[in-house]
Design an enzyme around this catalytic site. Sequence first.
Site, PDB file in Angstrom:
ATOM      1  N   HIS A  21     -85.070   2.799  41.997  1.00 44.03           N
ATOM      2  CA  HIS A  21     -85.809   3.354  43.135  1.00 44.03           C
ATOM      3  C   HIS A  21     -84.856   3.990  44.141  1.00 44.03           C
ATOM      4  CE1 HIS A  21     -89.762   1.247  42.313  1.00 44.03           C
ATOM      5  NE2 HIS A  21     -88.935   0.687  41.442  1.00 44.03           N
ATOM      6  N   ASP A 138     -91.048   4.487  49.663  1.00 43.24           N
ATOM      7  CA  ASP A 138     -91.384   4.041  48.321  1.00 43.24           C
ATOM      8  C   ASP A 138     -92.734   3.326  48.359  1.00 43.24           C
ATOM      9  OD1 ASP A 138     -91.360   2.045  45.955  1.00 43.24           O
ATOM     10  OD2 ASP A 138     -89.604   3.279  45.531  1.00 43.24           O
TER      11      ASP A 138
END
Length: 490
Positions: A21, A138
């Site tokens: 990520h 995110d």
Amino acid sequence: MMMKDERDVVVVMVPFPAQGHLNQLLHLSRLVSSYHNNIKIYYAGFSTNISQVKVRVHGWNPHNNIHFQEFPTPPSYYVIPPPPPSPPSDHHNTFETTASKVIASVLEASLTLREPVSDFLLELSSSKKTRRVVVIYDSLMAWVVQDIVSIPNAEAYCFHAVSAFATSSIYWQVAQKRLRLPASLGRLIGRFLLPSGAELLNQGLLPSLESSFTQEFLDFVGKQYNKHKSFCSGNLYDTCKVVEGPYLNVLAKFDRLLRRGNQWAIGPFIPTIKDGSSINNNCHHECLKWLDKQEENSVILVSFGTTGSLSIEQIKELATGLEKSEQKFIWVVKDALLPEGEQVQIPEEFEERVEGRGVVLKDWAPQLEILGHSSTGGFLSHCGWNSCIESITMGVPLATWPLVFDQPRNALLVTKVLKIGITVKDKERRDELITSIAIEAAVRKLMASHEGNEMRMRARKLGEKVRQSVTNGGDSKREMDSFIAHITRN
């Protein structure tokens, strides 16, 4: 045309603190910064993670307007426990147990970022030089950025770090469970909601949520998605219409239903060179020099990602399978889940026996450069989305060996939908030892068979379309232009 006061738009990236990520929002930071030097970008996270990404930025010649905002790392963050006790002959993959403990640590630590991130956003928004604060967070960090609702000159966009196929299938499975639809009706409706993936529903190939994620992780995700609807202005996806158009359309329907703003498919973010030369001119890794001496499409890359881990017995079988396949390979064996100072145990004298035909890397490897090299013709992968989109972009077919999380779904996308990969391990064999015989057969099939060559041709054609999509006039480039125009609007 760029606006005169565009410097007053500040972009803040809030990644989830896990390596895959972190990488994606780092790539996106560089992409946004390339549009105009006056767009000021902050990349926010724990000091531990910032140190990790700075290493990866080194040599990239990043724009000066990417600023790293560090917050203190909690003492318990990313504590890696010793592997669970088991005899050396244990046939089960111990990744899931160990990784779950690591992920639990990351989940708990990520929640502590709410207060420092909120204070930082408030500070930026209060500056007389700031017209708008744009937060790109995110999808696993919605709880952290929820206080943005109290900042009048701020808006937030959710970034999805997994494939559109994985996301849409998960959405549908959650909806089906909440609506308590009978299985037959669920499959019927799913055929319309999941185009090209309908057969996966009918054949029961989609893994259950419980088989891929711990209950703790599912509860954490639920906590995030309950927050999105109150402040999400749009959704960003690290994919493109060429690869996942039907599933992006499905997600657009979900987003409209949940009132979560517009959608932009702006991936891939990675450099898109594939001509046999190094993508990164500053990268002079020894394995690339070795690749320069090999024939085109003759080498298979073997890697299970940053935290992928196999049992001792499985590593032996993998080594034997690679050796007996008689195919050239680069095997990345670094194991981030072992205690500090310990290494993966490669079978004795294995490296000597495969010398000249195989390269074993026990540390960082330039994966993108390897996949972009003309000598690389296949990728044995755990199917994390980063690895999948890099392989797809570079036109390299995959041998899929998913472990947990979204990986089994990505493997289905590659093998059953895009048809640019073969299955080594699937959800039905998740707890089984994959024998050297099966591994040898899979490697030979991908690298030295007619079927493998056909997959390579399909992968090459798809890769060309993906690389074209990020150039002027391409779908991804237009989507990115649209997003930049939106966040810099008057």
